[in-house]
Design a protein around this motif. Structure first.
Motif, PDB file in Angstrom:
ATOM      1  N   LEU A 143      -7.971  10.865  12.773  1.00 16.51           N
ATOM      2  CA  LEU A 143      -6.706  10.160  12.974  1.00 16.51           C
ATOM      3  C   LEU A 143      -6.611   8.946  12.067  1.00 16.51           C
ATOM      4  N   ARG A 144      -7.692   8.196  11.921  1.00 21.34           N
ATOM      5  CA  ARG A 144      -7.677   7.018  11.051  1.00 21.34           C
ATOM      6  C   ARG A 144      -7.473   7.420   9.587  1.00 21.34           C
ATOM      7  N   THR A 145      -8.095   8.520   9.164  1.00 15.67           N
ATOM      8  CA  THR A 145      -7.934   8.982   7.784  1.00 15.67           C
ATOM      9  C   THR A 145      -6.497   9.383   7.505  1.00 15.67           C
ATOM     10  N   PHE A 146      -5.893  10.099   8.436  1.00 19.89           N
ATOM     11  CA  PHE A 146      -4.512  10.534   8.217  1.00 19.89           C
ATOM     12  C   PHE A 146      -3.547   9.356   8.283  1.00 19.89           C
ATOM     13  N   ALA A 147      -3.763   8.449   9.223  1.00 15.34           N
ATOM     14  CA  ALA A 147      -2.876   7.282   9.336  1.00 15.34           C
ATOM     15  C   ALA A 147      -2.961   6.414   8.081  1.00 15.34           C
ATOM     16  N   ASN A 148      -4.157   6.260   7.531  1.00 16.49           N
ATOM     17  CA  ASN A 148      -4.313   5.491   6.302  1.00 16.49           C
ATOM     18  C   ASN A 148      -3.591   6.174   5.142  1.00 16.49           C
ATOM     19  N   SER A 149      -3.645   7.498   5.095  1.00 16.38           N
ATOM     20  CA  SER A 149      -2.918   8.231   4.057  1.00 16.38           C
ATOM     21  C   SER A 149      -1.417   8.066   4.216  1.00 16.38           C
ATOM     22  N   GLN A 150      -0.925   8.033   5.444  1.00 17.92           N
ATOM     23  CA  GLN A 150       0.507   7.839   5.675  1.00 17.92           C
ATOM     24  C   GLN A 150       0.941   6.443   5.240  1.00 17.92           C
ATOM     25  N   ILE A 151       0.102   5.447   5.440  1.00 12.49           N
ATOM     26  CA  ILE A 151       0.440   4.093   4.997  1.00 12.49           C
ATOM     27  C   ILE A 151       0.571   4.060   3.472  1.00 12.49           C
ATOM     28  N   GLN A 152      -0.365   4.702   2.769  1.00 17.72           N
ATOM     29  CA  GLN A 152      -0.330   4.718   1.316  1.00 17.72           C
ATOM     30  C   GLN A 152       0.831   5.542   0.776  1.00 17.72           C
ATOM     31  N   ALA A 153       1.296   6.539   1.539  1.00 13.92           N
ATOM     32  CA  ALA A 153       2.405   7.376   1.070  1.00 13.92           C
ATOM     33  C   ALA A 153       3.714   6.608   1.036  1.00 13.92           C
ATOM     34  N   GLY A 154       3.889   5.610   1.903  1.00 12.65           N
ATOM     35  CA  GLY A 154       5.120   4.833   1.906  1.00 12.65           C
ATOM     36  C   GLY A 154       6.343   5.680   2.218  1.00 12.65           C
ATOM     37  N   LEU A 155       6.408   6.217   3.423  1.00 14.93           N
ATOM     38  CA  LEU A 155       7.490   7.131   3.797  1.00 14.93           C
ATOM     39  C   LEU A 155       8.834   6.420   3.799  1.00 14.93           C
ATOM     40  N   VAL A 156       9.867   7.156   3.374  1.00 16.44           N
ATOM     41  CA  VAL A 156      11.238   6.651   3.319  1.00 16.44           C
ATOM     42  C   VAL A 156      12.047   7.322   4.421  1.00 16.44           C
ATOM     43  N   ASN A 157      12.881   6.531   5.114  1.00 17.16           N
ATOM     44  CA  ASN A 157      13.706   7.037   6.217  1.00 17.16           C
ATOM     45  C   ASN A 157      12.847   7.675   7.307  1.00 17.16           C
ATOM     46  N   ASN A 158      11.780   7.018   7.637  1.00 16.67           N
ATOM     47  CA  ASN A 158      10.868   7.507   8.664  1.00 16.67           C
ATOM     48  C   ASN A 158      11.518   7.334  10.038  1.00 16.67           C
ATOM     49  N   PRO A 159      11.608   8.403  10.861  1.00 18.09           N
ATOM     50  CA  PRO A 159      12.194   8.237  12.198  1.00 18.09           C
ATOM     51  C   PRO A 159      11.354   7.365  13.122  1.00 18.09           C
ATOM     52  N   LYS A 160      10.094   7.177  12.790  1.00 18.21           N
ATOM     53  CA  LYS A 160       9.231   6.283  13.548  1.00 18.21           C
ATOM     54  C   LYS A 160       9.024   4.994  12.755  1.00 18.21           C
ATOM     55  N   SER A 161       8.605   3.954  13.435  1.00 16.88           N
ATOM     56  CA  SER A 161       8.291   2.700  12.736  1.00 16.88           C
ATOM     57  C   SER A 161       7.005   2.878  11.929  1.00 16.88           C
ATOM     58  N   ASP A 162       6.852   2.073  10.895  1.00 12.44           N
ATOM     59  CA  ASP A 162       5.715   2.197   9.986  1.00 12.44           C
ATOM     60  C   ASP A 162       4.421   1.754  10.659  1.00 12.44           C
ATOM     61  N   ILE A 163       3.333   2.387  10.234  1.00 15.17           N
ATOM     62  CA  ILE A 163       2.006   2.024  10.727  1.00 15.17           C
ATOM     63  C   ILE A 163       1.483   0.837   9.916  1.00 15.17           C
ATOM     64  N   THR A 164       0.919  -0.121  10.572  1.00 18.46           N
ATOM     65  CA  THR A 164       0.328  -1.274   9.897  1.00 18.46           C
ATOM     66  C   THR A 164      -1.174  -1.056   9.737  1.00 18.46           C
TER      67      THR A 164
END
Length: 363
Positions: A143-164
């Motif tokens: 979970l930590r590996t995937f969440a860190n990858s999502q932070i680096q991806a910088g999603l646009v128009n994400n229906p959820k709030s961004d992960i810090t």
């Protein structure tokens, strides 16, 4: 479509079930299996429930609402269509929870080394004097590996709030003392840890299966030009041979006599026409076009699916078995080539002169 669909209102649960399946058949083929499966599962699950029960009436009201949403989305409401696609590809809703369960699930030990690691964790839990809870069943490293990858991806128009970054290391955010300056009890510290991990998991966009992710990417990037991947054209609504049908409407003067005009005409408002399918008979120039009604084209579908693809990823374990390979949907931007008439402005263009570095006595 330029107009909302006008068909008789379903009167029985079976009629409503057929209308839902009919509307789902006009969704993009990649999103249709989820919509069909959810409609069929919900109907079969509650097929033998009490038809007069309060819960059954509530489910029927919710099904009527979902039918209106599907009709509006298929009629040209892009905001609702995007919401339907987000649910179909697991960005929100039921399928997201199913994909998250696969992301958080811990793999079973395949060798002696992994089995010893599991046994050591069980001994640590027993030594701490606490019982095994749901957080112990989560694969926190994955979970930590995937969440860190999502932070680096910088999603646009994400229906959820961004992960810090702080949320993927919740152990550092737990205080060592309470409000009275006393050491934090182990039970309270564990409760805070579970709450922080749950917050991080709620913001994740879980990965899709590799095959589905590649099919979506090929459709977005234009690598596959298959007309069958686009929604089919809507079939015309059947009409009665006698001329009686939804087209024959009578003026409901009783509603105008006992209710305000704004309330009676609200379903036929241009903002609500796509959702209700009502017809405005009071406008002298005829029934007006609804607001935000788009005409779907191949290019429209490509852009709409591209916004969904940027929110999806695929995750596979590397051959070493210790790390994961994560790929996010990304589109490379290539500027359009200049036309023949504009090429004269780019031909024989002089190279810019190099600027001299300014020294202490330079000008």
């Amino acid at each position: 479509m330029s107009r909302p669909l006008r068909i008789p209102h379903p009167g029985t649960p079976l009629h409503l079930y057929r209308h839902l399946l009919r509307e789902a058949s006009y969704l993009p083929p990649l999103a249709r299996p989820f919509a069909d499966g959810q409609i069929k599962d919900r109907f079969r699950q509650h097929q033998k429930d009490d038809p007069e029960g309060e819960k059954t009436r509530g489910r029927i009201r919710q099904a009527h609402h979902e039918l209106r949403v599907l009709r509006a989305a298929n009629a040209g409401d892009m905001t609702r269509m995007r919401r339907v696609l987000l649910r179909a590809f697991g960005r929100v809703g039921r399928r997201r929870r199913e994909l998250m369960a696969g992301l958080l699930h811990r793999d079973m030990p395949t060798n002696t080394e992994e089995l010893q690691k599991y046994a050591a964790e069980a001994l640590d839990i027993a030594a701490a004097g606490r019982e095994i809870d749901w957080l112990d069943a989560w694969d926190l490293k994955k979970l930590r590996t995937f969440a860190n990858s999502q932070i680096q991806a910088g999603l646009v128009n994400n229906p959820k709030s961004d992960i810090t970054p702080a949320q993927i290391n919740p152990g550092k955010s737990i205080p060592t003392e309470n409000a009275w300056g006393r050491p934090l009890t182990p039970k309270l510290a564990r409760t805070k840890l579970k709450k922080l991990w749950k917050t991080a998991a709620d913001k994740c966009m879980p990965p899709l299966p590799r095959e589905e992710w590649e099919r979506l990417g090929n459709l977005v990037t234009g690598a596959v030009h298959d007309p069958r991947l686009l929604p089919p054209a809507r079939r015309p609504v059947a009409r009665s041979m006698s001329g009686d049908g939804p087209g024959g409407r009578n003026w409901d003067w009783q509603s105008y006599a006992i209710k305000p005009v704004a309330v009676v005409d609200r379903p036929a408002n241009r903002q609500n026409k796509l959702l209700t399918g009502a017809v405005d008979d009071n406008t002298p120039t005829g029934d007006p076009q609804p607001i935000e009604c788009h005409n779907y084209t191949a290019r429209t579908w490509q852009r709409l699916l591209a916004s969904i693809w940027r929110l999806t990823a695929t995750m596979e374990k590397r051959p070493d078995g210790q790390s994961w390979k994560i790929e996010w949907g990304k589109l490379e931007f290539w500027p359009a080539a200049a036309s023949a008439g504009d090429m004269e402005f780019f031909r024989d263009f002089p190279e810019p002169e190099k600027q001299r570095k300014k020294g202490k006595g330079g000008t």
